[in-house]
Design an enzyme around this catalytic site. Structure first.
Site, short mmCIF file in Angstrom:
data_model
loop_
_atom_site.label_atom_id
_atom_site.label_comp_id
_atom_site.label_asym_id
_atom_site.label_seq_id
_atom_site.Cartn_x
_atom_site.Cartn_y
_atom_site.Cartn_z
N LYS A 150 0.83 -1.21 0.00
CA LYS A 150 0.00 0.00 0.00
C LYS A 150 0.86 1.26 0.00
O LYS A 150 0.56 2.23 -0.69
CB LYS A 150 -0.94 -0.01 1.22
N GLN A 166 -4.67 -0.92 11.00
CA GLN A 166 -4.24 -2.25 10.56
C GLN A 166 -4.83 -3.32 11.48
O GLN A 166 -4.61 -3.30 12.69
CB GLN A 166 -2.69 -2.31 10.59
N ASP A 189 -11.39 2.58 4.22
CA ASP A 189 -11.64 1.14 4.17
C ASP A 189 -13.14 0.84 4.03
O ASP A 189 -13.52 -0.25 3.61
CB ASP A 189 -11.12 0.47 5.46
#
Lengths: 241, 241
Positions: free
Chosen positions: B2, B46, B69
């Site tokens: 990412k 995360q 997200d």
């Protein structure tokens, strides 16, 4: 029907009647007033709203703790997600699961087909059935050959709003059929000129299905009962805090 | 991956590394700091988090406008509901639909089977496919005879996390198969001692399917691309306001 049921159960209910021309801001102001009243444990906004009013905006103003209809997107999100629980389950879907449970029909591992995908019934009932470990298929207006998909189902939830669209020959022998549809069809033999029928051909279904709910008198009263239950649960939650 | 993709696309990214013993309140404090920074347009927490931290609580603290997200329950609720649009679509589901669209595969009216029902992939991709007018069935660990259900599908989204569970014989000839699984299996011939495989037996699937994505190199890069797209869209939304 809801008022009568409230009275019978000992829940005080009252209406706030507003003119059709009411401003959106006035309606929202009224919702805020009810949000603030400590003795009010449930708020219903009667749908549909007049066209000049943004339904989404109004519904999202109802306090989550008083959203006994369970239509708030945050409630629906939590209903959908594994490991999350909404404060309130939408009443009709909750009633469908209650009907299955009280009839001794297990859901886990069963093939369930939901006909219709409305925000009020089809969508949330499909999410509830999935959470209860059914293998769920949602059938809708773009589905090809719905008949063959429905005929494969152990559990059918009919919520399409199409009078008697589901014939006896569409139903798997022994299946559980819950008919959420309420459709008015012409009936000159009645004083009113019409009668209410479901999305299922009840006479035919009775010969094939293991269980089938009538219209009227099936899901409708159960929805009202779940609304009372949600309201009671909401009141308990406030009192226990 | 990412970070590299961000650098290539000209998006500045930075990590906030916290010790495993971090207090939930400290982590949430950090999220609030990032929420308040006007130059930050996307925040990823995360996962998985250490066990002493409530994941749900932490995720719900991310500003909706920066939840690139798309995992916030309010986002999922709006994704599920007809007539509502979430601020961000979850990246992997969005990537699956993008793969179908770019391959010229129409979704409307097709039979789609989603294998798996995780909050991150299975559930939201099934909701997206339903919104795109597919006839959607969700298959999971309690499903009986998943093989026959999958074999009936025009579109298969495999997101069960079971190495090569979907065999070639399970696939309808010509079907579009999107493999979201990433499973490590032992492979002594590799220096690392393992290799990554999907939920689909790729070699077999290639002989039957009309389209099939590889693992690695299929859905993964598309997920990263969608994350960048969400971040860009979030930044644009702020700038345009």
């Amino acid at each position: 029907m809801k008022r009568k049921a409230c009275a019978e159960a000992g829940i005080k209910s009252f209406d706030v009647d507003l003119p059709e021309q009411v401003l959106e801001s006035e309606l929202i102001g009224k919702v805020h007033e009810l949000n603030a009243l400590p003795d009010v444990h449930g708020i219903l906004v009667q749908l549909p709203l007049p066209k000049h009013i943004n339904e989404e905006k109004v519904l999202s103003e109802i306090s989550l703790e008083k959203d006994v209809d369970g239509f708030h997107p945050l409630n629906i999100g939590k209903l959908a997600m594994k490991g999350r629980e909404p404060l309130f389950l939408p009443c009709t879907p909750k009633g469908c699961l209650e009907l299955l449970s009280r009839s001794g029909i297990s859901v886990r591992g069963k093939k369930a087909v939901v006909v219709g995908r409305s925000n009020i019934v089809g969508l949330p009932v499909s999410l509830l059935l999935l959470k209860a470990d059914a293998t769920v298929t949602v059938v809708h207006s773009h589905t090809q050959d719905p008949e063959s998909i429905i005929r494969d189902a152990d559990i059918v939830i009919a919520a399409a709003g199409q009078a008697m669209m589901i014939k006896g020959s569409w139903i798997k022998p022994g299946a559980a059929v819950i008919d959420v549809g309420t459709n008015a069809v012409n009936d000159p033999s009645r004083k009113s000129g019409y009668r209410l029928v479901g999305d299922v051909d009840f006479q035919e279904a009775c010969k094939v299905a293991g269980w089938v709910t009538p219209v009227p008198g099936g899901v409708g009263p159960m929805t009202v009962a779940m609304l009372l239950k949600n309201t009671l649960d909401g009141a308990k939650r406030v009192i226990e805090q």
